[in-house]
Scaffold this motif. Structure first.
Motif, PDB file in Angstrom:
ATOM      1  N   ASN A 161       0.795  -1.224   0.000  1.00 67.66           N
ATOM      2  CA  ASN A 161       0.000   0.000   0.000  1.00 67.66           C
ATOM      3  C   ASN A 161       0.827   1.274   0.000  1.00 67.66           C
ATOM      4  O   ASN A 161       0.396   2.292  -0.520  1.00 67.66           O
ATOM      5  N   ASP A 162       2.004   1.276   0.575  1.00 64.48           N
ATOM      6  CA  ASP A 162       2.816   2.493   0.695  1.00 64.48           C
ATOM      7  C   ASP A 162       4.229   2.248   0.183  1.00 64.48           C
ATOM      8  O   ASP A 162       5.195   2.416   0.923  1.00 64.48           O
ATOM      9  N   LEU A 205       5.095   8.067  -3.316  1.00 59.84           N
ATOM     10  CA  LEU A 205       4.356   7.038  -2.590  1.00 59.84           C
ATOM     11  C   LEU A 205       3.394   6.370  -3.567  1.00 59.84           C
ATOM     12  O   LEU A 205       2.588   7.050  -4.192  1.00 59.84           O
ATOM     13  N   ARG A 206       3.491   5.048  -3.711  1.00 57.72           N
ATOM     14  CA  ARG A 206       2.736   4.341  -4.739  1.00 57.72           C
ATOM     15  C   ARG A 206       2.055   3.107  -4.160  1.00 57.72           C
ATOM     16  O   ARG A 206       2.512   2.530  -3.180  1.00 57.72           O
ATOM     17  N   LEU A 207       0.986   2.683  -4.822  1.00 63.72           N
ATOM     18  CA  LEU A 207       0.413   1.374  -4.578  1.00 63.72           C
ATOM     19  C   LEU A 207       1.135   0.424  -5.531  1.00 63.72           C
ATOM     20  O   LEU A 207       1.141   0.647  -6.742  1.00 63.72           O
ATOM     21  N   ALA A 232      -6.571   1.315  -3.652  1.00 64.51           N
ATOM     22  CA  ALA A 232      -5.823   2.551  -3.892  1.00 64.51           C
ATOM     23  C   ALA A 232      -6.559   3.765  -3.339  1.00 64.51           C
ATOM     24  O   ALA A 232      -5.961   4.642  -2.698  1.00 64.51           O
ATOM     25  N   ASN A 245      -6.312   5.109   0.355  1.00 69.55           N
ATOM     26  CA  ASN A 245      -5.162   5.874   0.815  1.00 69.55           C
ATOM     27  C   ASN A 245      -5.116   7.201   0.055  1.00 69.55           C
ATOM     28  O   ASN A 245      -4.689   7.246  -1.097  1.00 69.55           O
ATOM     29  N   ILE A 293      -1.954   8.409  -2.011  1.00 71.86           N
ATOM     30  CA  ILE A 293      -1.485   7.712  -3.215  1.00 71.86           C
ATOM     31  C   ILE A 293      -2.126   8.305  -4.463  1.00 71.86           C
ATOM     32  O   ILE A 293      -3.348   8.383  -4.567  1.00 71.86           O
ATOM     33  N   VAL A 307       0.394   4.303  -9.151  1.00 75.34           N
ATOM     34  CA  VAL A 307       0.400   2.849  -8.976  1.00 75.34           C
ATOM     35  C   VAL A 307       1.492   2.243  -9.850  1.00 75.34           C
ATOM     36  O   VAL A 307       1.822   2.767 -10.909  1.00 75.34           O
ATOM     37  N   TYR A 366      -4.722   8.359 -11.891  1.00 81.66           N
ATOM     38  CA  TYR A 366      -3.506   7.851 -11.274  1.00 81.66           C
ATOM     39  C   TYR A 366      -2.371   7.857 -12.298  1.00 81.66           C
ATOM     40  O   TYR A 366      -2.587   7.617 -13.486  1.00 81.66           O
TER      41      TYR A 366
END
Length: 166
Positions: A11-12, A20-22, A59, A62, A65, A68, A94
């Motif tokens: 998740n982070d 910061l990505r999924l 996604a 959060n 985020i 991805v 995204y």
């Protein structure tokens, strides 16, 4: 309904691209690179099915985020699901990155794979090659792998590296 087989979700993540990505690790890989970083994701029998909407919902939980990364395994081993997933993420604004053992050229020239390119920002391409492993590289494992700005590369019909990742 879009379903995708996933071996794991982080998740982070701060190691699967800038910010910061999924990070979504798709299950199954036919490339079988020697020294693979995720050998547990090679088996097509592992993992768990999710709907594409379920992945998007993860996604959206959060608010930090906005990016991805789809990795694996090999995302292009599930081309139809990958296409639906990247479309959904793009429609929800995204930034989308994909790691693949296939090169940009092989993806572009494959009728099942090529449509995915329209919906991704960045492609980290090429197989992991143990003899070219370099631990000082950012966001990739071996020197043959490229970090490609997909939309610029498509527009200019040549490989343009994504400088925001370096």
């Amino acid at each position: 309904m879009c379903k995708v087989k996933i071996g794991g979700i982080v998740n982070d993540s701060i190691v699967d691209g800038p910010g910061l990505r999924l990070a979504i690790f798709m299950q199954g890989c036919s490339n079988k690179c020697h020294g693979c970083h995720n050998p547990q994701l090679q088996n097509f029998d592992g993992g768990k099915y999710f709907t594409c909407q379920e992945v998007l919902d993860i996604a959206k939980k959060n608010p930090l985020i906005d990016a991805v990364t789809l990795s694996g395994g090999e995302p292009f081993c599930q081309p139809e699901s990958l296409l639906e997933l990247v479309k959904l993420f793009k429609a929800n604004n995204y930034n989308v990155a994909v790691y693949s053992g296939f090169t940009f050229e092989k993806i572009r020239d494959n009728e099942k794979f090529a449509p995915v390119l329209e919906f991704i920002n960045t492609l980290v391409d090429g197989p992991f090659i143990l003899a070219q492993r370099n631990l000082s590289l950012k966001f990739r494992g071996s020197e043959n792998q490229r970090i490609i700005d997909v939309q610029k590369s498509l527009a200019q019909n040549k490989i343009i590296l994504d400088k925001s990742w370096y």
